[in-house]
Design a protein around this motif. Structure first.
Motif, PDB file in Angstrom:
ATOM      1  N   CYS A   1       0.363  97.428 139.971  1.00 18.40           N
ATOM      2  CA  CYS A   1      -0.378  98.647 140.280  1.00 18.40           C
ATOM      3  C   CYS A   1      -1.102  99.126 139.031  1.00 18.40           C
ATOM      4  O   CYS A   1      -0.646  98.896 137.903  1.00 18.40           O
ATOM      5  CB  CYS A   1       0.571  99.727 140.790  1.00 18.40           C
ATOM      6  SG  CYS A   1       1.340  99.297 142.362  1.00 18.40           S
ATOM      7  N   ARG A   2      -2.186  99.803 139.261  1.00 17.40           N
ATOM      8  CA  ARG A   2      -3.005 100.289 138.143  1.00 17.40           C
ATOM      9  C   ARG A   2      -2.248 101.298 137.284  1.00 17.40           C
ATOM     10  O   ARG A   2      -2.316 101.266 136.066  1.00 17.40           O
ATOM     11  CB  ARG A   2      -4.269 100.912 138.709  1.00 17.40           C
ATOM     12  CG  ARG A   2      -5.214 101.378 137.669  1.00 17.40           C
ATOM     13  CD  ARG A   2      -6.474 101.894 138.293  1.00 17.40           C
ATOM     14  NE  ARG A   2      -7.413 102.221 137.246  1.00 17.40           N
ATOM     15  CZ  ARG A   2      -8.626 102.632 137.463  1.00 17.40           C
ATOM     16  NH1 ARG A   2      -9.066 102.757 138.690  1.00 17.40           N
ATOM     17  NH2 ARG A   2      -9.414 102.915 136.463  1.00 17.40           N
ATOM     18  N   ASP A   3      -1.507 102.189 137.943  1.00 19.52           N
ATOM     19  CA  ASP A   3      -0.766 103.238 137.237  1.00 19.52           C
ATOM     20  C   ASP A   3       0.699 103.197 137.648  1.00 19.52           C
ATOM     21  O   ASP A   3       1.049 102.712 138.704  1.00 19.52           O
ATOM     22  CB  ASP A   3      -1.334 104.622 137.571  1.00 19.52           C
ATOM     23  CG  ASP A   3      -2.779 104.779 137.139  1.00 19.52           C
ATOM     24  OD1 ASP A   3      -3.078 104.440 135.979  1.00 19.52           O
ATOM     25  OD2 ASP A   3      -3.593 105.230 137.964  1.00 19.52           O
TER      26      ASP A   3
END
Length: 147
Positions: free
Chosen positions: A101-103
């Protein structure tokens, strides 16, 4: 104070030491059961946690009928097993899906690492604390009522 009413005890807050908007006091009069409760992660150690944008919240559930756990680190789903003896609690064979996931990946890693350090637990009303062998809180959860 109203003249027609008897005096009542009051609480005056002098100062706030720590406030976390994601936590509530919940119901402190009745302890939630460890098993079968949706436990939302609210703190890792002393640090509050929050779901990253467009991700689910991190949570943990201990099954009623067997010795399995399920949950989410925020990005990835998790599964594993647990052992319970009185207030002693150990997690083992914890695995996750392998999404990136990006964050939120750092927080998820800290959450998964904290599960490996759990030795005991305690419940105060609707709050669950997972403790290490030294009695330090490694993770704190709040019970969520599912509809």
């Amino acid at each position: 104070m109203e003249e027609s009413q008897p005096p009542r005890a009051a609480l005056v807050v002098d100062r706030f030491i720590n406030v976390s908007p994601s936590e509530t006091y919940g119901n402190l009069s009745t302890n939630r059961p460890l098993r079968g409760t949706y436990w939302k992660l609210v703190r890792l150690g002393d640090s509050p946690v929050a779901a990253a944008p467009k991700q689910r919240e991190a949570y943990l559930m201990l099954a009623n009928q067997d010795w399995r756990i399920s949950g989410s680190g925020g990005c990835n789903r998790l599964i594993g097993s647990f052992e319970l003896d009185g207030d002693r609690l150990r997690f083992s064979h914890v695995g996750t899906t392998m999404m990136a996931c990006r964050d939120g990946m750092e927080q998820e890693k800290r959450f998964l690492d904290s599960l490996q350090r759990v030795d005991r637990y305690r419940i105060h009303g609707s709050h669950l604390e997972l403790l290490n062998a030294n009695g330090e809180v490694v993770a704190r959860f709040e019970a969520v009522v599912l509809n």
